[in-house]
Scaffold this active site. Structure first.
Site, short mmCIF file in Angstrom:
data_model
loop_
_atom_site.label_atom_id
_atom_site.label_comp_id
_atom_site.label_asym_id
_atom_site.label_seq_id
_atom_site.Cartn_x
_atom_site.Cartn_y
_atom_site.Cartn_z
N ASP A 58 0.87 -1.17 0.00
CA ASP A 58 0.00 0.00 0.00
C ASP A 58 0.91 1.23 0.00
O ASP A 58 1.80 1.34 0.87
CB ASP A 58 -0.86 -0.06 1.28
CG ASP A 58 -1.88 1.06 1.34
OD1 ASP A 58 -1.70 2.07 0.64
OD2 ASP A 58 -2.84 0.91 2.12
N SER A 124 -6.97 12.77 -15.23
CA SER A 124 -8.19 12.34 -15.91
C SER A 124 -8.87 13.53 -16.59
O SER A 124 -8.78 14.68 -16.10
CB SER A 124 -9.15 11.78 -14.85
OG SER A 124 -10.44 11.61 -15.38
N TYR A 148 -13.79 12.32 -6.41
CA TYR A 148 -12.75 11.64 -7.20
C TYR A 148 -12.02 12.65 -8.09
O TYR A 148 -10.78 12.71 -8.10
CB TYR A 148 -13.37 10.53 -8.06
CG TYR A 148 -12.44 10.07 -9.15
CD1 TYR A 148 -11.29 9.33 -8.85
CD2 TYR A 148 -12.66 10.41 -10.50
CE1 TYR A 148 -10.41 8.94 -9.85
CE2 TYR A 148 -11.79 10.01 -11.49
CZ TYR A 148 -10.66 9.28 -11.17
OH TYR A 148 -9.78 8.91 -12.15
N LYS A 152 -7.90 14.26 -8.24
CA LYS A 152 -7.00 14.38 -9.39
C LYS A 152 -6.53 15.82 -9.56
O LYS A 152 -5.36 16.09 -9.80
CB LYS A 152 -7.70 13.91 -10.68
CG LYS A 152 -7.99 12.41 -10.71
CD LYS A 152 -6.71 11.60 -10.78
CE LYS A 152 -6.97 10.11 -10.77
NZ LYS A 152 -5.76 9.32 -10.53
N ASN A 197 -19.61 0.22 -13.69
CA ASN A 197 -20.19 1.56 -13.81
C ASN A 197 -19.98 2.09 -15.21
O ASN A 197 -20.73 2.95 -15.66
CB ASN A 197 -19.46 2.54 -12.87
CG ASN A 197 -19.64 2.17 -11.42
OD1 ASN A 197 -20.76 1.92 -10.99
ND2 ASN A 197 -18.55 2.13 -10.67
P1 NAD Z 1 -7.56 0.17 -11.47
O1 NAD Z 1 -8.38 0.23 -10.24
O2 NAD Z 1 -7.71 -1.03 -12.35
O3 NAD Z 1 -6.02 0.32 -11.10
C1 NAD Z 1 -5.58 1.08 -10.00
C2 NAD Z 1 -4.66 0.19 -9.19
O4 NAD Z 1 -4.19 0.91 -8.05
C3 NAD Z 1 -5.38 -1.07 -8.66
O5 NAD Z 1 -4.63 -2.20 -9.05
C4 NAD Z 1 -5.38 -0.88 -7.14
O6 NAD Z 1 -5.27 -2.12 -6.47
C5 NAD Z 1 -4.19 0.03 -6.94
N1 NAD Z 1 -4.24 0.86 -5.73
C6 NAD Z 1 -5.24 1.67 -5.33
N2 NAD Z 1 -4.90 2.26 -4.17
C7 NAD Z 1 -3.64 1.83 -3.86
C8 NAD Z 1 -2.76 2.08 -2.78
N3 NAD Z 1 -3.10 2.88 -1.77
N4 NAD Z 1 -1.55 1.47 -2.78
C9 NAD Z 1 -1.20 0.64 -3.79
N5 NAD Z 1 -2.01 0.36 -4.82
C10 NAD Z 1 -3.22 0.95 -4.85
O7 NAD Z 1 -7.83 1.50 -12.30
P2 NAD Z 1 -7.34 1.92 -13.74
O8 NAD Z 1 -8.54 2.08 -14.60
O9 NAD Z 1 -6.23 1.07 -14.18
O10 NAD Z 1 -6.82 3.38 -13.41
C11 NAD Z 1 -5.46 3.66 -13.14
C12 NAD Z 1 -5.33 5.13 -12.80
O11 NAD Z 1 -5.82 5.89 -13.89
C13 NAD Z 1 -6.15 5.57 -11.58
O12 NAD Z 1 -5.39 6.51 -10.86
C14 NAD Z 1 -7.37 6.22 -12.19
O13 NAD Z 1 -7.90 7.20 -11.36
C15 NAD Z 1 -6.80 6.81 -13.46
N6 NAD Z 1 -7.81 6.99 -14.51
C16 NAD Z 1 -8.56 5.94 -14.93
C17 NAD Z 1 -9.51 6.12 -15.92
C18 NAD Z 1 -10.40 4.99 -16.37
O14 NAD Z 1 -11.44 5.26 -16.98
N7 NAD Z 1 -10.05 3.73 -16.14
C19 NAD Z 1 -9.68 7.39 -16.51
C20 NAD Z 1 -8.88 8.43 -16.06
C21 NAD Z 1 -7.95 8.22 -15.07
C1 WQD Z 2 -19.67 6.74 -20.95
C2 WQD Z 2 -21.03 7.09 -21.57
C3 WQD Z 2 -22.78 7.40 -19.95
C4 WQD Z 2 -22.76 3.25 -18.52
C5 WQD Z 2 -16.06 7.88 -16.24
C6 WQD Z 2 -15.58 8.79 -15.13
C7 WQD Z 2 -14.34 9.52 -15.55
C8 WQD Z 2 -13.26 8.55 -16.05
C9 WQD Z 2 -13.80 7.57 -17.05
C10 WQD Z 2 -11.67 8.08 -14.34
C11 WQD Z 2 -21.79 8.17 -20.82
C12 WQD Z 2 -23.06 6.20 -20.80
C13 WQD Z 2 -22.49 4.42 -19.20
C14 WQD Z 2 -24.03 2.62 -18.72
C15 WQD Z 2 -24.62 4.36 -20.27
N1 WQD Z 2 -12.69 7.78 -15.01
N2 WQD Z 2 -23.39 4.96 -20.06
N3 WQD Z 2 -24.90 3.20 -19.59
O1 WQD Z 2 -18.84 8.79 -17.38
O2 WQD Z 2 -17.49 9.34 -19.45
O3 WQD Z 2 -16.33 8.67 -17.40
O4 WQD Z 2 -15.00 6.96 -16.56
O5 WQD Z 2 -11.05 9.12 -14.34
O6 WQD Z 2 -13.91 10.23 -14.45
O7 WQD Z 2 -16.61 9.72 -14.84
O8 WQD Z 2 -17.59 6.97 -18.65
O9 WQD Z 2 -18.09 4.68 -19.34
O10 WQD Z 2 -19.25 5.62 -17.30
O11 WQD Z 2 -19.87 6.49 -19.57
O12 WQD Z 2 -25.46 4.83 -21.03
O13 WQD Z 2 -24.32 1.58 -18.12
O14 WQD Z 2 -21.86 5.93 -21.50
O15 WQD Z 2 -23.94 8.10 -19.66
O16 WQD Z 2 -22.48 8.94 -21.77
P1 WQD Z 2 -17.67 8.53 -18.21
P2 WQD Z 2 -18.67 5.85 -18.65
#
Ligand code: NAD
Ligand code: WQD
Length: 348
Positions: A58, A124, A148, A152, A197
Site C-alpha cells: 500500500d 483524468s 474523485y 486528481k 459503472n
Molecule cells: P484500477 O483500479 O484497475 O487500477 C488502480 C490500481 O491501483 C489497482 O490495481 C489498485 O489495487 C491500486 N491501488 C489503489 N490504491 C492503492 C494504494 N493505496 N496502494 C497501492 N495500490 C493501490 O484502475 P485503472 O482504470 O487502471 O486506473 C489507473 C489510474 O488511472 C487511476 O489513478 C485512475 O484514477 C486513473 N484513470 C482511470 C480512468 C479509467 O477510466 N479507467 C480514466 C482516467 C484516469
Molecule cells: C460513458 C457514456 C454514460 C454506462 C467515467 C468517469 C471519468 C473517467 C472515465 C476516471 C456516458 C453512458 C455508461 C451505462 C450508459 N474515469 N453509459 N450506460 O462517465 O465518461 O467517465 O469513466 O477518471 O472520471 O466519470 O464513462 O463509461 O461511465 O460512460 O449509457 O451503463 O456511456 O452516460 O455517456 P464517463 P462511462
C-alpha cells in the site's frame, strides 16, 4: 536504473507493464491489490517473457514503500495507484482523499528523499468538469465535479507546486479520456469487482450473458443521436502514451499536462452499433433517464501530445470493441485469482 510503476496490477497499469517490458525497461510494480488481482502479473510475465519485481504494498505504508526505494535504484515513477469510482467517491470522500492524496504525498516525500524527481501521473479528463465546448484542450478551465475528480485536480496542483519549489523535477500529468479495450492476446483486460459503472465493461458483460440488458443513460442530449458522446481510447494506445511521457521526463525538466484521447467522439448508441457489428453479438438495451453528473459531450484535442510527446492514438473503434470482447469472451469471470491470498512480493 528501474521504473517504479504504482497501481501496475490494475487495468491501465497491466497494459503499461507490457509496453514498458517490451521496450526493455527494468520494472518494479507496486500495488496493494485492493482493486486488482495478482494473476494479472502472472499473465504479464506470460505475454512478455520478461522478468520484473512485484511488491504487494500500500503506498500509504510509508515504511514498506521506503524499503522499496532503499532496495532498488529507481530512476522515475509512473504513478497510477488510486481509487477511481466517481459514485463511490461521493459516498466515501474521506477514503478517496486519504488514499489518492495522502498516498501521492507519501510517494512524493520518498521520491524527494531518494532524489527521484521524475514522475508520470495518471490524471483524468474529469478535471475539465463540464466543458464549455469541445474538443477540449489542456488550457481549458479546470473544475472537477465530484470528490474523485477533486483528488486528481488537487494532486495536479500539488505536483505543480512541487516543481515550482524545485526546478529539478520533471512531471507529466496525463489526462486520460475513456480507456476501453484490452491487450490483443485476450490475457489481460478490465476486471471490475462488481457490476460495472462504465459503458464498455457493461456492454461486454451483457454480450457474455452476465447482465440482461444495457441501460442507456438518456437520449435527450444535444448530440448526434441524443446519447452521451465520449472520446474512447484503446488501452494499449494509452499505455504507449506513458512510454512517450516517460521518454520526455527522462530527458527534460518541467511540469506539463497532456490530453490522451483520440480526438474523436462516439455516442453510446454508436458504440453499441460498433460493438455488435465487430463482434457479431446482440446488445439488448433500454433508454432510461440521464445519470446524474454526466456531461453531453467530452472529447479531446490531442494536438499537444502529438507535438510534444510524438504520441498519437493508432487504434480505432473496431479494434477497441474486438479486443474488449476478446478479453471478456476468454475470461468471462475475469482473472479468477488463485494467487490472491499470497500476501507477499515476487520476482516474476
Ligand atoms: P484500477 O483500479 O484497475 O487500477 C488502480 C490500481 O491501483 C489497482 O490495481 C489498485 O489495487 C491500486 N491501488 C489503489 N490504491 C492503492 C494504494 N493505496 N496502494 C497501492 N495500490 C493501490 O484502475 P485503472 O482504470 O487502471 O486506473 C489507473 C489510474 O488511472 C487511476 O489513478 C485512475 O484514477 C486513473 N484513470 C482511470 C480512468 C479509467 O477510466 N479507467 C480514466 C482516467 C484516469
Ligand atoms: C460513458 C457514456 C454514460 C454506462 C467515467 C468517469 C471519468 C473517467 C472515465 C476516471 C456516458 C453512458 C455508461 C451505462 C450508459 N474515469 N453509459 N450506460 O462517465 O465518461 O467517465 O469513466 O477518471 O472520471 O466519470 O464513462 O463509461 O461511465 O460512460 O449509457 O451503463 O456511456 O452516460 O455517456 P464517463 P462511462
Amino acid at each position: 536504473m528501474a521504473i517504479l510503476l504504482t497501481g501496475g496490477a490494475g487495468y491501465i497499469g497491466s497494459h503499461t507493464c507490457v509496453e514498458l517490458l517490451n521496450a526493455g525497461y527494468k520494472l518494479i510494480v507496486v500495488d496493494d491489490l485492493s482493486n486488482s488481482k495478482l494473476n494479472s502479473m502472472v499473465r504479464i510475465k506470460e505475454i512478455t517473457g520478461k522478468d520484473f519485481k512485484f511488491y504487494k504494498t500500500d503506498i500509504l505504508d510509508r515504511e514498506a514503500l521506503e524499503s522499496i526505494f532503499v532496495e532498488n535504484s529507481i530512476e522515475a515513477v509512473i504513478h497510477l495507484a488510486g481509487l477511481k469510482s466517481v459514485g463511490e467517491s461521493v459516498q466515501m470522500p474521506l477514503h478517496y482523499y486519504h488514499n489518492n492524496i495522502t498516498g501521492t504525498l507519501v510517494l512524493c516525500e520518498l521520491m524527494k528523499k531518494y532524489n527521484v524527481k521524475k514522475m508520470v501521473f495518471s490524471s483524468s479528463a474529469t478535471v475539465y468538469g463540464v466543458p464549455e465546448y469541445v474538443p477540449i484542450s489542456e488550457d481549458f478551465p479546470l473544475r472537477a465535479m465530484n470528490p474523485y475528480g477533486r483528488t486528481k485536480l488537487m494532486i495536479e496542483e500539488m505536483l505543480r507546486d512541487l516543481y515550482h519549489s524545485d526546478h529539478d523535477w520533471s512531471i507529466s500529468l496525463l489526462r486520460y479520456f475513456n480507456p476501453i479495450g484490452a491487450h490483443e492476446s485476450g490475457r489481460i483486460g478490465e476486471d471490475p469487482k462488481s457490476i460495472p459503472n462504465n459503458l464498455m465493461p457493461y456492454i461486454t458483460q451483457t454480450a457474455v450473458g452476465k447482465l440482461e440488458e444495457l441501460y442507456v443513460f438518456g437520449n435527450d442530449y444535444p448530440t448526434v443521436d441524443g446519447t452521451g458522446v465520449r472520446d474512447y481510447i484503446h488501452v494499449v494506445d494509452l499505455a504507449k502514451g506513458h512510454l512517450k511521457a516517460l521518454e520526455k521526463i527522462l530527458t527534460s525538466k518541467g511540469v506539463e499536462a497532456y490530453n490522451l484521447g483520440t480526438g474523436k467522439g462516439y455516442s453510446v448508441l454508436q458504440i453499441v452499433a460498433a460493438f455488435e457489428k465487430t463482434t457479431g453479438t446482440k446488445i439488448p438495451y433500454k433508454i432510461v433517464k440521464r445519470r446524474q453528473g454526466d456531461v453531453a459531450s467530452c472529447y479531446a484535442d490531442p494536438t499537444k501530445a502529438r507535438k510534444e510527446l510524438g504520441w498519437l492514438a493508432e487504434k480505432g473503434i473496431e479494434d477497441m470493441c474486438r479486443d474488449a470482447w476478446g478479453w471478456q469472451e476468454k475470461n468471462p469471470s475475469g482473472y479468477e485469482d488463485v494467487l490472491q491470498d499470497r500476501n507477499t512480493s515476487f520476482v516474476f
